[in-house]
Design an enzyme around this catalytic site. Structure first.
Site, PDB file in Angstrom:
ATOM      1  N   ASN A 102       0.544  -1.192  -0.054  1.00  0.00           N
ATOM      2  CA  ASN A 102       0.138  -0.126  -0.293  1.00  0.00           C
ATOM      3  C   ASN A 102       0.567   1.440  -0.039  1.00  0.00           C
ATOM      4  O   ASN A 102       1.578   1.443   0.950  1.00  0.00           O
ATOM      5  CB  ASN A 102      -0.957   0.053   1.622  1.00  0.00           C
ATOM      6  N   TRP A 103       0.884   1.942  -1.002  1.00  0.00           N
ATOM      7  CA  TRP A 103       1.487   2.865  -1.220  1.00  0.00           C
ATOM      8  C   TRP A 103       1.423   4.651  -0.916  1.00  0.00           C
ATOM      9  O   TRP A 103       2.235   5.338  -0.349  1.00  0.00           O
ATOM     10  CB  TRP A 103       2.107   3.104  -2.711  1.00  0.00           C
ATOM     11  N   LYS A 104       0.062   4.025  -0.572  1.00  0.00           N
ATOM     12  CA  LYS A 104      -0.563   5.571   0.188  1.00  0.00           C
ATOM     13  C   LYS A 104      -0.698   6.657  -0.655  1.00  0.00           C
ATOM     14  O   LYS A 104      -0.386   6.503  -2.206  1.00  0.00           O
ATOM     15  CB  LYS A 104      -0.113   5.594   1.616  1.00  0.00           C
ATOM     16  N   HIS A 163      -9.816   0.847   4.495  1.00  0.00           N
ATOM     17  CA  HIS A 163      -8.784   0.873   4.953  1.00  0.00           C
ATOM     18  C   HIS A 163      -8.852   2.049   6.492  1.00  0.00           C
ATOM     19  O   HIS A 163      -9.559   2.861   6.119  1.00  0.00           O
ATOM     20  CB  HIS A 163      -7.093   1.696   4.410  1.00  0.00           C
ATOM     21  N   GLU A 220      -7.241   4.928   7.375  1.00  0.00           N
ATOM     22  CA  GLU A 220      -6.562   6.247   7.258  1.00  0.00           C
ATOM     23  C   GLU A 220      -8.146   6.698   6.477  1.00  0.00           C
ATOM     24  O   GLU A 220      -7.833   7.643   6.370  1.00  0.00           O
ATOM     25  CB  GLU A 220      -5.159   5.868   5.917  1.00  0.00           C
ATOM     26  N   GLU A 235      -5.719  -4.924  10.662  1.00  0.00           N
ATOM     27  CA  GLU A 235      -4.403  -4.431  11.081  1.00  0.00           C
ATOM     28  C   GLU A 235      -5.031  -2.954  12.230  1.00  0.00           C
ATOM     29  O   GLU A 235      -5.673  -2.022  12.428  1.00  0.00           O
ATOM     30  CB  GLU A 235      -4.456  -3.620   9.862  1.00  0.00           C
ATOM     31  N   GLY A 244       1.437   2.497  10.585  1.00  0.00           N
ATOM     32  CA  GLY A 244       2.699   3.141  10.719  1.00  0.00           C
ATOM     33  C   GLY A 244       3.703   3.935  11.908  1.00  0.00           C
ATOM     34  O   GLY A 244       4.059   5.317  12.107  1.00  0.00           O
ATOM     35  N   SER A 253       3.313  -2.281  10.415  1.00  0.00           N
ATOM     36  CA  SER A 253       5.079  -2.059  11.142  1.00  0.00           C
ATOM     37  C   SER A 253       5.372  -3.663  10.108  1.00  0.00           C
ATOM     38  O   SER A 253       6.339  -3.784  10.842  1.00  0.00           O
ATOM     39  CB  SER A 253       5.307  -1.148  12.458  1.00  0.00           C
ATOM     40  N   GLY A 279       2.587  -0.985   3.792  1.00  0.00           N
ATOM     41  CA  GLY A 279       2.731   0.725   3.538  1.00  0.00           C
ATOM     42  C   GLY A 279       3.745   0.973   3.583  1.00  0.00           C
ATOM     43  O   GLY A 279       4.672   0.665   2.802  1.00  0.00           O
ATOM     44  N   GLY A 280       4.891   1.303   4.623  1.00  0.00           N
ATOM     45  CA  GLY A 280       5.990   2.136   4.066  1.00  0.00           C
ATOM     46  C   GLY A 280       7.172   1.687   4.315  1.00  0.00           C
ATOM     47  O   GLY A 280       8.362   1.874   3.189  1.00  0.00           O
TER      48      GLY A 280
HETATM   49  C1  PEP Z   1      -0.951   0.143   5.856  1.00  0.00           C
HETATM   50  O1  PEP Z   1      -0.856   0.923   4.693  1.00  0.00           O
HETATM   51  O2  PEP Z   1      -1.981  -0.501   5.624  1.00  0.00           O
HETATM   52  C2  PEP Z   1       0.366  -0.249   6.605  1.00  0.00           C
HETATM   53  C3  PEP Z   1      -0.052  -1.525   7.145  1.00  0.00           C
HETATM   54  O3  PEP Z   1       1.243   0.685   7.227  1.00  0.00           O
HETATM   55  P1  PEP Z   1       2.551   0.198   7.837  1.00  0.00           P
HETATM   56  O4  PEP Z   1       3.139  -1.263   6.991  1.00  0.00           O
HETATM   57  O5  PEP Z   1       3.787   1.726   7.484  1.00  0.00           O
HETATM   58  O6  PEP Z   1       2.347  -0.070   9.167  1.00  0.00           O
END
Ligand code: PEP
Length: 257
Positions: A12-14, A101, A103, A173, A179, A219, A240-241
């Site tokens: 997930n590049w957001k 999600h 966010e 999640e 994050g 994470s 994500g990150g």
């Molecule tokens: C996400 O955005 O779904 C996520 C899990 O982010 P991160 O891996 O950065 O915690």
């Protein structure tokens, strides 16, 4: 050992990466990633980079990698300023759509009912929803995790017949792990994944529960990916990150499963 459910490594590049950065990512990603038959990689760039991502995957002839959208609106067309529809995504070759999600729920005020409309529309269009569920820290501390997730699942899947759920993927999640660098413990992940699987057995049937893929997100990094993949009922990762760096994401996708 071949797993009974093919694992998915989803990125997930957001709101990161321009078209140019997307092309550069794929050049290094495909330069280093072996073509695996036993796992699927799904990349969710921003809407503006979906076409470039599709082109790169086509140019490298990679059947093991697909693209996902990070959101969609449920109507096919209309006066909905700023929204994107399923036919628009299908035209770009999108196969998966991340829905609900945290966010979107917490920054953009997306409701359970809105998520339910979207899940239905995505299923009816024949794409695969990646439905995100997860508790906030205060809910975990109040020992309400299962209840919160049960409510999110019931609301999102309300009134959907079992045969509409073909292709549905769940991503657990925990909001407090996204994050933040805080990863849920192996026990917490195992417990919630088992709860989600049993929820499907109770509300649908055991065959569906056995087949549904449940990803963990929050994470995930190179140093914890293989360990999380080793936890019972974990069928993949939503990253994500750490998915923004081609080198790190190659290593995550290549982890021992
Ligand atoms: C996400 O955005 O779904 C996520 C899990 O982010 P991160 O891996 O950065 O915690």
């Amino acid at each position: 050992m071949l797993r009974k459910r093919q694992p998915i490594f989803a990125a997930n590049w957001k709101m990161y990466k321009t078209i140019q950065e997307t092309r550069a990512f794929f050049a290094s990603f495909f330069g280093a990633l072996s073509e695996y038959a036993d796992r699927k990689t799904v990349i969710a760039p921003p809407f503006t980079a979906l076409a470039a991502a599709r082109e790169e995957i086509g140019a490298f002839k990679r059947q093991d990698v697909s693209i996902a959208a990070q959101n969609v609106f449920f109507e096919e067309q209309g006066a909905y300023t700023g929204e994107v529809s399923l036919p628009m995504l299908q035209e770009l070759g999108v196969e998966f759509v991340i829905l609900g999600h945290s966010e979107r729920r917490h920054i953009f005020g997306e409701t359970d009912m809105g998520v339910a409309f979207k899940v239905r529309a995505v299923c009816e269009a024949g794409l695969c929803p990646i439905l995100c569920v997860g508790e906030r820290l205060s809910e975990r501390e109040a020992e309400r995790t299962n209840m919160v997730i049960g409510i999110q699942l019931a609301a999102a899947l309300a009134a959907l017949p079992e045969n509409a759920l073909h292709g549905l993927i769940i991503a657990y999640e925990p909001v407090w792990a996204i994050g933040t660098g805080k990863v849920a413990s192996a026990e917490q992940i195992a417990q919630v994944h088992a709860f989600i699987r049993s929820w499907f057995a109770v509300h649908f049937n055991s065959a569906l529960a056995e087949n549904i893929r449940i990803l963990y997100g929050g994470s995930v990094k190179l140093n914890n990916a293989a360990q999380i993949m080793g936890i019972a009922d974990v069928d993949g990762l939503l990253v994500g990150g750490a998915s923004l760096d081609a080198g790190e994401f190659v290593k995550i996708v290549s982890c021992e499963i």
